[in-house]
Design an enzyme around this catalytic site. Structure first.
Site, PDB file in Angstrom:
ATOM      1  N   TYR A 230       0.840  -1.211   0.000  1.00 16.16           N
ATOM      2  CA  TYR A 230       0.000   0.000   0.000  1.00 16.16           C
ATOM      3  C   TYR A 230       0.875   1.262   0.000  1.00 16.16           C
ATOM      4  O   TYR A 230       0.646   2.190  -0.783  1.00 16.16           O
ATOM      5  CB  TYR A 230      -0.906  -0.043   1.223  1.00 16.16           C
ATOM      6  CG  TYR A 230      -1.933   1.059   1.315  1.00 16.16           C
ATOM      7  CD1 TYR A 230      -3.074   1.042   0.516  1.00 16.16           C
ATOM      8  CD2 TYR A 230      -1.770   2.106   2.208  1.00 16.16           C
ATOM      9  CE1 TYR A 230      -4.028   2.043   0.617  1.00 16.16           C
ATOM     10  CE2 TYR A 230      -2.721   3.111   2.315  1.00 16.16           C
ATOM     11  CZ  TYR A 230      -3.848   3.078   1.516  1.00 16.16           C
ATOM     12  OH  TYR A 230      -4.795   4.077   1.616  1.00 16.16           O
TER      13      TYR A 230
ATOM     14  N   LYS B 230       1.064   4.178  -2.907  1.00 15.39           N
ATOM     15  CA  LYS B 230       0.719   5.587  -2.659  1.00 15.39           C
ATOM     16  C   LYS B 230       1.925   6.503  -2.875  1.00 15.39           C
ATOM     17  O   LYS B 230       1.768   7.633  -3.347  1.00 15.39           O
ATOM     18  CB  LYS B 230       0.149   5.741  -1.242  1.00 15.39           C
ATOM     19  CG  LYS B 230      -1.179   4.997  -1.025  1.00 15.39           C
ATOM     20  CD  LYS B 230      -2.272   5.463  -1.979  1.00 15.39           C
ATOM     21  CE  LYS B 230      -3.629   4.858  -1.653  1.00 15.39           C
ATOM     22  NZ  LYS B 230      -4.699   5.329  -2.548  1.00 15.39           N
TER      23      LYS B 230
HETATM   24  P1  NAP Z   1     -13.413   2.070   0.514  1.00 18.18           P
HETATM   25  O1  NAP Z   1     -14.527   2.508   1.414  1.00 18.18           O
HETATM   26  O2  NAP Z   1     -12.892   0.684   0.622  1.00 18.18           O
HETATM   27  O3  NAP Z   1     -13.828   2.398  -1.003  1.00 18.18           O
HETATM   28  C1  NAP Z   1     -12.972   2.097  -2.072  1.00 18.18           C
HETATM   29  C2  NAP Z   1     -13.730   2.224  -3.376  1.00 18.18           C
HETATM   30  O4  NAP Z   1     -12.835   1.853  -4.456  1.00 18.18           O
HETATM   31  C3  NAP Z   1     -14.927   1.269  -3.433  1.00 18.18           C
HETATM   32  O5  NAP Z   1     -16.020   1.917  -4.043  1.00 18.18           O
HETATM   33  C4  NAP Z   1     -14.387   0.135  -4.295  1.00 18.18           C
HETATM   34  O6  NAP Z   1     -15.362  -0.574  -5.028  1.00 18.18           O
HETATM   35  C5  NAP Z   1     -13.520   0.918  -5.283  1.00 18.18           C
HETATM   36  N1  NAP Z   1     -12.603   0.014  -5.992  1.00 18.18           N
HETATM   37  C6  NAP Z   1     -11.795  -0.941  -5.486  1.00 18.18           C
HETATM   38  N2  NAP Z   1     -11.176  -1.599  -6.467  1.00 18.18           N
HETATM   39  C7  NAP Z   1     -11.603  -1.049  -7.644  1.00 18.18           C
HETATM   40  C8  NAP Z   1     -11.323  -1.314  -9.004  1.00 18.18           C
HETATM   41  N3  NAP Z   1     -10.464  -2.260  -9.391  1.00 18.18           N
HETATM   42  N4  NAP Z   1     -11.946  -0.548  -9.954  1.00 18.18           N
HETATM   43  C9  NAP Z   1     -12.811   0.415  -9.595  1.00 18.18           C
HETATM   44  N5  NAP Z   1     -13.116   0.709  -8.326  1.00 18.18           N
HETATM   45  C10 NAP Z   1     -12.519  -0.025  -7.355  1.00 18.18           C
HETATM   46  O7  NAP Z   1     -12.128   2.990   0.730  1.00 18.18           O
HETATM   47  P2  NAP Z   1     -12.022   4.502   1.247  1.00 18.18           P
HETATM   48  O8  NAP Z   1     -11.593   4.453   2.645  1.00 18.18           O
HETATM   49  O9  NAP Z   1     -13.177   5.294   0.839  1.00 18.18           O
HETATM   50  O10 NAP Z   1     -10.718   4.934   0.398  1.00 18.18           O
HETATM   51  C11 NAP Z   1     -10.783   5.708  -0.779  1.00 18.18           C
HETATM   52  C12 NAP Z   1      -9.370   6.115  -1.168  1.00 18.18           C
HETATM   53  O11 NAP Z   1      -8.771   6.849  -0.087  1.00 18.18           O
HETATM   54  C13 NAP Z   1      -8.446   4.930  -1.433  1.00 18.18           C
HETATM   55  O12 NAP Z   1      -7.576   5.228  -2.494  1.00 18.18           O
HETATM   56  C14 NAP Z   1      -7.659   4.810  -0.140  1.00 18.18           C
HETATM   57  O13 NAP Z   1      -6.415   4.214  -0.322  1.00 18.18           O
HETATM   58  C15 NAP Z   1      -7.538   6.268   0.261  1.00 18.18           C
HETATM   59  N6  NAP Z   1      -7.276   6.456   1.684  1.00 18.18           N
HETATM   60  C16 NAP Z   1      -8.173   6.067   2.627  1.00 18.18           C
HETATM   61  C17 NAP Z   1      -7.877   6.264   3.973  1.00 18.18           C
HETATM   62  C18 NAP Z   1      -8.820   5.889   5.078  1.00 18.18           C
HETATM   63  O14 NAP Z   1      -8.437   6.041   6.246  1.00 18.18           O
HETATM   64  N7  NAP Z   1     -10.012   5.402   4.808  1.00 18.18           N
HETATM   65  C19 NAP Z   1      -6.654   6.845   4.332  1.00 18.18           C
HETATM   66  C20 NAP Z   1      -5.761   7.218   3.350  1.00 18.18           C
HETATM   67  C21 NAP Z   1      -6.089   7.031   2.019  1.00 18.18           C
HETATM   68  P3  NAP Z   1     -16.138  -1.836  -4.398  1.00 18.18           P
HETATM   69  O15 NAP Z   1     -17.227  -1.252  -3.569  1.00 18.18           O
HETATM   70  O16 NAP Z   1     -16.659  -2.579  -5.574  1.00 18.18           O
HETATM   71  O17 NAP Z   1     -15.131  -2.606  -3.600  1.00 18.18           O
END
Ligand code: NAP
Length: 244
Positions: free
Chosen positions: A152, A156
């Site tokens: 990861y 990033k």
């Molecule tokens: P999440 O709730 O797991 O949502 C991720 C989204 O990405 C889901 O809609 C998922 O679709 C979609 N996805 C996964 N694989 C995909 C693919 N191959 N093609 C198209 N869509 C795909 O995650 P989140 O927490 O909202 O995170 C969103 C972004 O923020 C990510 O890049 C993550 O790394 C970043 N981020 C999050 C955090 C945190 O604390 N939450 C911190 C730092 C960075 P499905 O529903 O079909 O799985």
């Protein structure tokens, strides 16, 4: 309504941070295209209630053909692609000792190659327009590393390197490319963390709490709008002060 009439493409926009970004950009007047593995009709309906156009296109960002077809459809539906948010992301955590090659590949493929596929597909139309905003959702983990997240963190950090490179490549076409690096945000992704890990991190967040998806969306909306026209190649941390 600083984004009125603009078209924004948000990957992984059905839920979590991506949904909050879609809603925020829609509140600013942008028409929204959600690209996701599974499109949530509920999310699309919620966006439409904000009096903008919204469509969802089932897309796997790791699949070049799927991405190219989706972007073709966007251009047939809307005249321009003004804002692109590469938000789709996954985690598959483990210590390197136990990390399987397939878990390394899966995370790099979605988080880094996925963004590459989308940016390749929008490159020409955005260059023709001679304007646009690209926002890549990275993570503070890409800046500081994190035990159990070699895949990861690498994805990033790679996204941040790509952001800075494309900021330079796209600058002459009036396209700004920036990254937002969230810290720990309350979503499905962080629900997987154990109570001990949550306690440890909260002690290391100066503002003393996890953030909300809307905190990330607010930073994205700023970078998507005209108030950030002289900002490119930057990483904006939305992390309660974790990394400074
Ligand atoms: P999440 O709730 O797991 O949502 C991720 C989204 O990405 C889901 O809609 C998922 O679709 C979609 N996805 C996964 N694989 C995909 C693919 N191959 N093609 C198209 N869509 C795909 O995650 P989140 O927490 O909202 O995170 C969103 C972004 O923020 C990510 O890049 C993550 O790394 C970043 N981020 C999050 C955090 C945190 O604390 N939450 C911190 C730092 C960075 P499905 O529903 O079909 O799985």
């Amino acid at each position: 309504m600083s984004l009125k009439g603009k078209t924004a493409v948000v990957t992984g926009g059905s839920r979590g941070i991506g949904k909050a970004i879609s809603m925020k950009l829609a509140k600013q007047g942008a028409n929204i295209v959600v690209l996701d593995m599974v499109i949530s009709d509920e999310t699309i309906d919620e966006i439409k209630k904000l009096k903008v156009k919204a469509i969802g296109i089932e897309t796997n960002v790791t699949d070049e053909v799927s991405v190219n077809e989706a972007i073709k459809k966007v251009l047939e539906t809307f005249e321009t692609i003004d804002i692109v948010v590469n938000n789709a992301g996954i985690t598959k955590d483990n210590l390197l000792l136990r990390m399987k090659k397939e878990d390394w590949d899966a995370v790099i493929n979605v988080n880094l190659t996925g963004a590459f596929n989308v940016l390749k597909a929008v490159n020409k139309p955005m260059f023709k327009q001679r304007s646009g905003k690209i926002i890549n959702i990275a993570s503070v983990v890409g800046l500081m590393g994190n035990v159990g997240q070699a895949n990861y963190a690498a994805s990033k950090a790679g996204l941040i390197g790509m952001t800075k490179t494309l900021a330079r490549e796209f600058a002459t076409r009036n396209i700004q490319v920036n990254a937002v690096a969230p810290g720990f945000i309350n979503t499905e992704m962080t629900k997987k963390l154990s109570a001990e890990v949550v306690d440890y991190f909260i002690k290391n967040i100066p503002l003393g709490t996890f953030g909300e998806a809307e905190d990330v969306a607010n930073a994205v909306a700023f970078l998507a709008g005209p108030d950030s026209n002289y900002i490119t190649g930057q990483v904006v941390n939305v992390d309660g002060g974790m990394v400074m």
